[in-house]
Design a protein around this motif. Structure first.
Motif, PDB file in Angstrom:
ATOM      1  N   VAL A  17       0.844  -1.206   0.000  1.00  0.00           N
ATOM      2  CA  VAL A  17       0.000   0.000   0.000  1.00  0.00           C
ATOM      3  C   VAL A  17       0.876   1.252   0.000  1.00  0.00           C
ATOM      4  N   LEU A  18       1.973   1.208   0.762  1.00  0.00           N
ATOM      5  CA  LEU A  18       2.903   2.334   0.764  1.00  0.00           C
ATOM      6  C   LEU A  18       3.424   2.601  -0.650  1.00  0.00           C
ATOM      7  N   GLY A  19       3.699   1.538  -1.400  1.00  0.00           N
ATOM      8  CA  GLY A  19       4.159   1.706  -2.776  1.00  0.00           C
ATOM      9  C   GLY A  19       3.125   2.405  -3.640  1.00  0.00           C
ATOM     10  N   ALA A  20       1.863   2.028  -3.464  1.00  0.00           N
ATOM     11  CA  ALA A  20       0.789   2.686  -4.228  1.00  0.00           C
ATOM     12  C   ALA A  20       0.712   4.168  -3.878  1.00  0.00           C
ATOM     13  N   LEU A  21       0.864   4.486  -2.611  1.00  0.00           N
ATOM     14  CA  LEU A  21       0.830   5.884  -2.178  1.00  0.00           C
ATOM     15  C   LEU A  21       2.089   6.620  -2.625  1.00  0.00           C
ATOM     16  N   TRP A  22       3.243   5.988  -2.489  1.00  0.00           N
ATOM     17  CA  TRP A  22       4.531   6.608  -2.817  1.00  0.00           C
ATOM     18  C   TRP A  22       4.587   7.075  -4.271  1.00  0.00           C
ATOM     19  N   TYR A  23       4.065   6.224  -5.158  1.00  0.00           N
ATOM     20  CA  TYR A  23       4.117   6.537  -6.591  1.00  0.00           C
ATOM     21  C   TYR A  23       2.833   7.182  -7.098  1.00  0.00           C
ATOM     22  N   LEU A  27       2.408  11.989  -3.826  1.00  0.00           N
ATOM     23  CA  LEU A  27       3.818  12.050  -3.433  1.00  0.00           C
ATOM     24  C   LEU A  27       4.750  12.198  -4.629  1.00  0.00           C
ATOM     25  N   PHE A  28       5.133  11.106  -5.277  1.00  0.00           N
ATOM     26  CA  PHE A  28       6.237  11.173  -6.230  1.00  0.00           C
ATOM     27  C   PHE A  28       5.890  10.837  -7.678  1.00  0.00           C
ATOM     28  N   ALA A  29       4.625  10.780  -8.042  1.00  0.00           N
ATOM     29  CA  ALA A  29       4.281  10.436  -9.424  1.00  0.00           C
ATOM     30  C   ALA A  29       4.849  11.447 -10.415  1.00  0.00           C
ATOM     31  N   ARG A  30       4.702  12.730 -10.134  1.00  0.00           N
ATOM     32  CA  ARG A  30       5.166  13.755 -11.080  1.00  0.00           C
ATOM     33  C   ARG A  30       6.683  13.709 -11.291  1.00  0.00           C
ATOM     34  N   PRO A  31       7.477  13.740 -10.219  1.00  0.00           N
ATOM     35  CA  PRO A  31       8.928  13.662 -10.475  1.00  0.00           C
ATOM     36  C   PRO A  31       9.350  12.319 -11.062  1.00  0.00           C
ATOM     37  N   PHE A  32       8.668  11.233 -10.680  1.00  0.00           N
ATOM     38  CA  PHE A  32       8.975   9.920 -11.241  1.00  0.00           C
ATOM     39  C   PHE A  32       8.761   9.926 -12.755  1.00  0.00           C
ATOM     40  N   ILE A  33       7.612  10.444 -13.193  1.00  0.00           N
ATOM     41  CA  ILE A  33       7.288  10.502 -14.623  1.00  0.00           C
ATOM     42  C   ILE A  33       8.284  11.397 -15.359  1.00  0.00           C
ATOM     43  N   LEU A 113      15.707   9.273  -9.785  1.00  0.00           N
ATOM     44  CA  LEU A 113      14.876   8.070  -9.842  1.00  0.00           C
ATOM     45  C   LEU A 113      15.368   7.048  -8.814  1.00  0.00           C
ATOM     46  N   TYR A 114      16.660   6.911  -8.706  1.00  0.00           N
ATOM     47  CA  TYR A 114      17.277   6.040  -7.706  1.00  0.00           C
ATOM     48  C   TYR A 114      16.857   6.465  -6.298  1.00  0.00           C
ATOM     49  N   LEU A 115      16.863   7.772  -6.038  1.00  0.00           N
ATOM     50  CA  LEU A 115      16.497   8.279  -4.719  1.00  0.00           C
ATOM     51  C   LEU A 115      15.017   8.055  -4.414  1.00  0.00           C
ATOM     52  N   ILE A 116      14.154   8.285  -5.393  1.00  0.00           N
ATOM     53  CA  ILE A 116      12.715   8.048  -5.189  1.00  0.00           C
ATOM     54  C   ILE A 116      12.472   6.571  -4.900  1.00  0.00           C
ATOM     55  N   ASN A 117      13.002   5.705  -5.730  1.00  0.00           N
ATOM     56  CA  ASN A 117      12.763   4.269  -5.573  1.00  0.00           C
ATOM     57  C   ASN A 117      13.331   3.737  -4.259  1.00  0.00           C
ATOM     58  N   ASN A 118      14.528   4.146  -3.922  1.00  0.00           N
ATOM     59  CA  ASN A 118      15.145   3.629  -2.710  1.00  0.00           C
ATOM     60  C   ASN A 118      14.608   4.292  -1.454  1.00  0.00           C
ATOM     61  N   GLY A 119      14.065   5.495  -1.591  1.00  0.00           N
ATOM     62  CA  GLY A 119      13.356   6.118  -0.478  1.00  0.00           C
ATOM     63  C   GLY A 119      12.124   5.313  -0.107  1.00  0.00           C
ATOM     64  N   TYR A 120      11.431   4.809  -1.124  1.00  0.00           N
ATOM     65  CA  TYR A 120      10.279   3.936  -0.882  1.00  0.00           C
ATOM     66  C   TYR A 120      10.705   2.671  -0.140  1.00  0.00           C
ATOM     67  N   HIS A 121      11.761   2.049  -0.597  1.00  0.00           N
ATOM     68  CA  HIS A 121      12.223   0.827   0.071  1.00  0.00           C
ATOM     69  C   HIS A 121      12.665   1.106   1.508  1.00  0.00           C
ATOM     70  N   MET A 125      10.832  -0.661   4.550  1.00  0.00           N
ATOM     71  CA  MET A 125      11.569  -1.605   5.389  1.00  0.00           C
ATOM     72  C   MET A 125      11.655  -1.135   6.840  1.00  0.00           C
ATOM     73  N   LEU A 126      11.676   0.169   7.057  1.00  0.00           N
ATOM     74  CA  LEU A 126      11.626   0.675   8.426  1.00  0.00           C
ATOM     75  C   LEU A 126      10.297   0.324   9.080  1.00  0.00           C
ATOM     76  N   SER A 127       9.220   0.569   8.356  1.00  0.00           N
ATOM     77  CA  SER A 127       7.897   0.289   8.931  1.00  0.00           C
ATOM     78  C   SER A 127       7.667  -1.214   9.092  1.00  0.00           C
ATOM     79  N   MET A 128       8.079  -2.012   8.115  1.00  0.00           N
ATOM     80  CA  MET A 128       7.937  -3.462   8.247  1.00  0.00           C
ATOM     81  C   MET A 128       8.761  -3.988   9.412  1.00  0.00           C
TER      82      MET A 128
END
Length: 147
Positions: A17-23, A27-33, A113-121, A125-128
């Motif tokens: 769910v965090l991934g769905a929200l993150w992208y 949050l980060f859809a615009r900079p990701f795109i 892109l690396y920072l966005i993707n790894n920020g999500y992880h 992983m902190l919350s998990m």
């Protein structure tokens, strides 16, 4: 070593769910795109396509990650949210952040892109890790008072 499968399933669902929200646009859809360099037509095509297979595989990956992280949390003896988060952090730092760096170095992907993707992880992983460390199974709880 006994693993709390309810905690694994819940933390995997939360990560997913965090991934769905993150992208999402929140949050980060615009900079990701923008970093992907997608045209409006490509964005429309991505949005129009069915992603059932990708979503299912992503959830399966979340389950595997949660299961492995649960083992690491047990192995480290983490029993507090902070301890679980530290376990998640060190695994993220040593295994996720480092291995994904190759996508920037050798594939030429943008650093953003690396920072966005790894920020999500990292957030996931902190919350998990926190959840897996503190969620106790009912059959292993010790009463506050024993006679």
């Amino acid at each position: 070593m006994r693993i709390n499968y309810a905690a694994v399933a819940a933390s995997a669902a939360g990560y997913w769910v965090l991934g769905a929200l993150w992208y999402s646009p929140l949050l980060f859809a615009r900079p990701f795109i923008a970093l992907k360099g997608w045209t409006p037509e490509e964005v429309a095509a991505v949005q129009a396509a069915s992603h059932a297979t990708e979503i299912g595989v992503a959830f399966a990956g979340s389950l595997v990650l949660a299961y492995v992280l649960a083992h690491c949390v047990k192995f480290t003896g983490a029993e507090t949210a902070r301890g679980g988060m530290l376990t998640g952090f060190w695994l993220w730092l040593g295994l996720v952040l480092t291995t994904n760096l190759d996508t920037v170095l050798f594939e030429g992907r943008p650093l953003g892109l690396y920072l966005i993707n790894n920020g999500y992880h990292l957030a996931g992983m902190l919350s998990m890790g926190a959840l897996l460390a503190v969620w106790r199974r009912r059959d292993v709880r010790v009463p506050a008072f024993q006679s």
